[in-house]
Enzyme design. Structure first.
Site, PDB file in Angstrom:
ATOM      1  N   ARG A  39      65.504  30.224  44.112  1.00  0.00           N
ATOM      2  CA  ARG A  39      64.711  29.993  42.897  1.00  0.00           C
ATOM      3  C   ARG A  39      63.575  29.009  43.165  1.00  0.00           C
ATOM      4  NH1 ARG A  39      65.155  26.081  38.982  1.00  0.00           N
ATOM      5  NH2 ARG A  39      67.297  25.559  39.545  1.00  0.00           N
ATOM      6  N   TYR A  92      45.304  43.138  27.134  1.00  0.00           N
ATOM      7  CA  TYR A  92      46.570  43.870  27.214  1.00  0.00           C
ATOM      8  C   TYR A  92      47.469  43.465  26.042  1.00  0.00           C
ATOM      9  CZ  TYR A  92      51.346  44.688  28.931  1.00  0.00           C
ATOM     10  OH  TYR A  92      52.660  45.047  29.044  1.00  0.00           O
ATOM     11  N   ASP A 164      42.792  37.709  34.067  1.00  0.00           N
ATOM     12  CA  ASP A 164      43.729  38.743  34.501  1.00  0.00           C
ATOM     13  C   ASP A 164      42.918  39.776  35.282  1.00  0.00           C
ATOM     14  OD1 ASP A 164      45.419  40.941  34.773  1.00  0.00           O
ATOM     15  OD2 ASP A 164      46.369  40.633  32.833  1.00  0.00           O
ATOM     16  N   LYS A 189      51.234  46.651  39.637  1.00  0.00           N
ATOM     17  CA  LYS A 189      50.178  47.648  39.596  1.00  0.00           C
ATOM     18  C   LYS A 189      49.561  47.851  40.987  1.00  0.00           C
ATOM     19  CE  LYS A 189      51.040  47.526  35.134  1.00  0.00           C
ATOM     20  NZ  LYS A 189      51.751  46.272  34.897  1.00  0.00           N
TER      21      LYS A 189
END
Length: 373
Positions: A39, A92, A164, A189
């Site tokens: 983590r 988005y 973004d 993506k």
């Protein structure tokens, strides 16, 4: 026997061993010298973060469990309770949902700025405003932001610019070089590129912000898993080649759709008729990506007919894989906007978004022709 792998192995472990207390103290005394708990970081997620950091020209990056986690981390890098965020209205739907539904619970407020007013922020800036969130190429209407002008306007008001860059990828546009303070991606993506990874990445040009992003990633548990990181790095190695094919196929398809009698409008920056075509050409070094949207008749039956008939563009609410797909913004990414917001943005019943893959162009064109005719 010495083993020196050419490709970084998958470090599929949640924890790393220490020989003694000296090594433990080295971990805390020399950050980055070794690993302890995945983590907090692992070799695979660090490799992905550094690879994208290098492509974007940043000074530090983190890899996260999704693109949404990347947006969350980027906003928290600059904001706390009581702060105010500006967000481009063309954004988005998941980004607006995060701001409206969750960050508002943390005491962070938001104002949406229409695309036409992004470069004159005076009436939107408040004393507590910290940043502007925008997209290089907007989802789903493919509007292109002038990032250099946007950065100048943000910095004039003392704001950070968070971009973004998912639709463009660093192959087409590098926002940090144009003045942005943070750039981020849904690695799911184009960067991973094969529709088999869910991941995100945040890149900054400031060392202090990079340290803050690392802290957020650790404390909120955003760090990407080793396996997902390894797959994303593998996909990233062909990003330059894939973007070239995505862009070439998309441009040809955009021209085809623009001439088709059943298509009322095509939104693609590569078309001369696109309002920001010249900007997109300059900012994108002559490539325009594989994303586009187009308008059919504003009837659900017209969209359903297309979905039923097409064979190479399956209906899948994601994007940017090597295989083509189509999506329906009104019913997926932007369904939680009010009807007024949807209408203002131009997200109507007949709007279809295409993610153009790298298949043989003639096959994609033939499929669209039979599906529309």
């Amino acid at each position: 026997m010495k083993i020196t792998p050419k490709i970084t192995p998958i470090y599929q472990t949640s924890v790393f061993k220490f020989d003694d207390l000296n090594e433990l103290e080295q971990y805390f005394g020399e950050p980055g010298s070794r690993y302890m708990y995945s983590r907090n970081g692992n070799p695979n997620s660090d490799e992905l973060a550094e690879a994208v950091n290098k492509l974007e020209g940043g000074v530090g990056a983190i890899a996260t469990g999704s693109g949404m986690a990347a947006i969350f981390a980027a906003i928290l890098a600059y904001c706390q309770a009581g702060d105010h965020v500006l967000c481009a209205a063309d954004i988005y739907g998941g980004s607006s949902s995060l701001l409206n539904a969750e960050l508002s619970r943390m005491g962070i407020t938001v104002t949406y700025v229409p695309f036409e007013q992004l470069y004159t922020l005076d009436e939107f800036v408040q004393p507590t405003t910290r940043l502007l969130l925008a997209e290089t190429i907007s989802n789903p209407l493919l509007r292109v932001a002038d990032l250099q002008s946007l950065a100048t306007e943000c910095h004039r008001h003392g704001l950070k610019l968070v971009v973004d860059n998912t639709f463009a990828s660093p192959i087409i546009t590098r926002p940090l070089e144009l003045g942005a303070d943070i750039t981020l991606h849904s690695v799911t993506k184009y960067i991973a590129g094969h529709s088999d990874v869910t991941a995100g990445v945040v890149v900054t040009n400031d060392a202090e912000t990079a340290a803050r992003l690392k802290q957020i990633g650790v404390f909120y548990g955003l760090t990407l898993s080793p396996m997902e990181s390894w797959l994303a790095v593998r996909g990233l190695k062909t990003l330059r080649l894939r973007m070239r094919e995505h862009s070439a196929n998309a441009l040809a398809i955009a021209h085809f759709l623009a001439a088709h009698p059943k298509v009322r409008q095509v939104n693609y920056p590569g078309l001369d008729a696109h309002p920001q075509h010249a900007l997109a050409r300059e900012q994108g070094a002559g490539q325009f990506g594989g994303m586009m949207s187009f308008l059919l008749a504003d009837e659900a039956s017209a969209v359903n007919d297309l979905m039923h008939r097409t064979k190479r563009f399956p209906f899948a609410p994601s994007l940017a894989g090597v295989d083509s797909s189509l999506s329906y913004p009104l019913g997926t990414s932007h369904r939680y906007l009010s009807s007024e917001q949807q209408q203002e943005l131009g997200i109507t019943v007949g709007l279809v978004r295409l993610s153009v893959g790298i298949e043989p162009l003639e096959e994609l064109l033939a499929d669209l022709a039979q599906a529309l005719d």
